[in-house]
Design a protein around this motif. Structure first.
Motif, PDB file in Angstrom:
ATOM      1  N   ALA A  94      34.864  40.660  40.133  1.00  0.00           N
ATOM      2  CA  ALA A  94      33.795  39.732  39.750  1.00  0.00           C
ATOM      3  C   ALA A  94      34.220  38.273  39.881  1.00  0.00           C
ATOM      4  CB  ALA A  94      33.341  40.022  38.322  1.00  0.00           C
ATOM      5  N   LEU A  95      35.506  38.008  39.838  1.00  0.00           N
ATOM      6  CA  LEU A  95      36.002  36.643  39.948  1.00  0.00           C
ATOM      7  C   LEU A  95      36.208  36.190  41.397  1.00  0.00           C
ATOM      8  CD1 LEU A  95      38.539  36.686  36.998  1.00  0.00           C
ATOM      9  CD2 LEU A  95      36.419  35.350  37.129  1.00  0.00           C
ATOM     10  N   VAL A  96      36.042  37.098  42.340  1.00  0.00           N
ATOM     11  CA  VAL A  96      36.208  36.781  43.757  1.00  0.00           C
ATOM     12  C   VAL A  96      34.891  36.229  44.297  1.00  0.00           C
ATOM     13  CG1 VAL A  96      36.635  37.757  46.060  1.00  0.00           C
ATOM     14  CG2 VAL A  96      37.987  38.517  44.085  1.00  0.00           C
ATOM     15  N   ASP A  97      34.968  35.096  45.011  1.00  0.00           N
ATOM     16  CA  ASP A  97      33.766  34.541  45.624  1.00  0.00           C
ATOM     17  C   ASP A  97      33.126  35.566  46.540  1.00  0.00           C
ATOM     18  OD1 ASP A  97      34.043  32.148  44.352  1.00  0.00           O
ATOM     19  OD2 ASP A  97      34.766  31.040  46.085  1.00  0.00           O
ATOM     20  N   HIS A 107      29.154  33.215  43.393  1.00  0.00           N
ATOM     21  CA  HIS A 107      30.153  32.177  43.128  1.00  0.00           C
ATOM     22  C   HIS A 107      30.282  31.863  41.643  1.00  0.00           C
ATOM     23  CE1 HIS A 107      30.548  31.443  47.353  1.00  0.00           C
ATOM     24  NE2 HIS A 107      29.271  31.148  47.473  1.00  0.00           N
ATOM     25  N   GLY A 108      29.459  32.464  40.793  1.00  0.00           N
ATOM     26  CA  GLY A 108      29.355  32.099  39.381  1.00  0.00           C
ATOM     27  C   GLY A 108      30.638  32.122  38.600  1.00  0.00           C
ATOM     28  N   LEU A 109      31.218  33.290  38.390  1.00  0.00           N
ATOM     29  CA  LEU A 109      32.413  33.382  37.543  1.00  0.00           C
ATOM     30  C   LEU A 109      33.616  32.697  38.162  1.00  0.00           C
ATOM     31  CD1 LEU A 109      32.243  37.004  36.093  1.00  0.00           C
ATOM     32  CD2 LEU A 109      31.916  34.846  34.877  1.00  0.00           C
ATOM     33  N   GLY A 110      33.871  32.953  39.435  1.00  0.00           N
ATOM     34  CA  GLY A 110      35.008  32.324  40.099  1.00  0.00           C
ATOM     35  C   GLY A 110      34.849  30.815  40.164  1.00  0.00           C
ATOM     36  N   ARG A 113      35.424  29.309  36.737  1.00  0.00           N
ATOM     37  CA  ARG A 113      36.858  29.313  36.414  1.00  0.00           C
ATOM     38  C   ARG A 113      37.564  28.132  37.069  1.00  0.00           C
ATOM     39  NH1 ARG A 113      40.745  34.252  38.069  1.00  0.00           N
ATOM     40  NH2 ARG A 113      39.937  33.605  40.079  1.00  0.00           N
ATOM     41  N   ARG A 114      37.195  27.797  38.289  1.00  0.00           N
ATOM     42  CA  ARG A 114      37.835  26.675  38.984  1.00  0.00           C
ATOM     43  C   ARG A 114      37.445  25.320  38.410  1.00  0.00           C
ATOM     44  NH1 ARG A 114      36.614  30.140  43.151  1.00  0.00           N
ATOM     45  NH2 ARG A 114      34.720  29.011  43.703  1.00  0.00           N
ATOM     46  N   LEU A 115      36.335  25.242  37.723  1.00  0.00           N
ATOM     47  CA  LEU A 115      35.828  23.960  37.233  1.00  0.00           C
ATOM     48  C   LEU A 115      36.367  23.547  35.864  1.00  0.00           C
ATOM     49  CD1 LEU A 115      32.120  24.360  38.313  1.00  0.00           C
ATOM     50  CD2 LEU A 115      33.783  22.729  39.248  1.00  0.00           C
TER      51      LEU A 115
END
Length: 138
Positions: A94-97, A107-110, A113-115
């Motif tokens: 789920a964290l993978v784009d 792109h939501g979870l990943g 996380r980057r932001l």
């Protein structure tokens, strides 16, 4: 490390209008915490992704915004977004784009996380998900 925090304010996420209200609440909290424009945009965008996920995939939920103060006086925000939906069976995927269980680009979870500076996710299949993020003013 946080040394102090103000009591968090919780907002329900139950409608499309709540998504916009959540964004406004996070922006207001970021301004009060002294976030610059770029840091505001990052934390508001992360919050937007998380509350949309809670609404779309979790059937609604809640977001709590908590003001933090670190050693030395640095200010930040902790956002905790919860839902009681189906949970996430494979968090790593789920964290993978590109991963999506819906029609979005995934792109939501990943992206969220980057932001932010800190990101944790707790999920139980058939019980729900809690995502907690922290952003620090810069």
């Amino acid at each position: 490390m946080a040394t102090g925090e103000a009591a968090g304010r919780t907002r329900r996420i139950e409608s499309e209008e709540d998504l916009l209200r959540a964004r406004h609440a996070v922006r207001e909290a970021a301004v009060l915490a002294g976030f610059g424009l770029i840091a505001q945009t990052r934390v508001v965008t992360a919050a937007s992704e998380l509350v949309r996920n809670a609404y779309v995939h979790g059937g609604g939920g809640a977001m709590t915004i908590t003001h933090l103060v670190a050693v030395g006086g640095r200010r930040g925000l902790r956002l905790r977004v919860t839902d009681h939906g189906p949970g996430i069976g494979d968090v790593d995927a789920a964290l993978v784009d590109g991963f999506s269980t819906g029609v979005g680009p995934g792109h939501g979870l990943g992206g969220a996380r980057r932001l932010v500076d800190e990101f944790t996710i707790d999920t139980v299949v058939d019980e729900g998900t809690t995502v907690t993020v922290v952003g620090w003013a810069s």
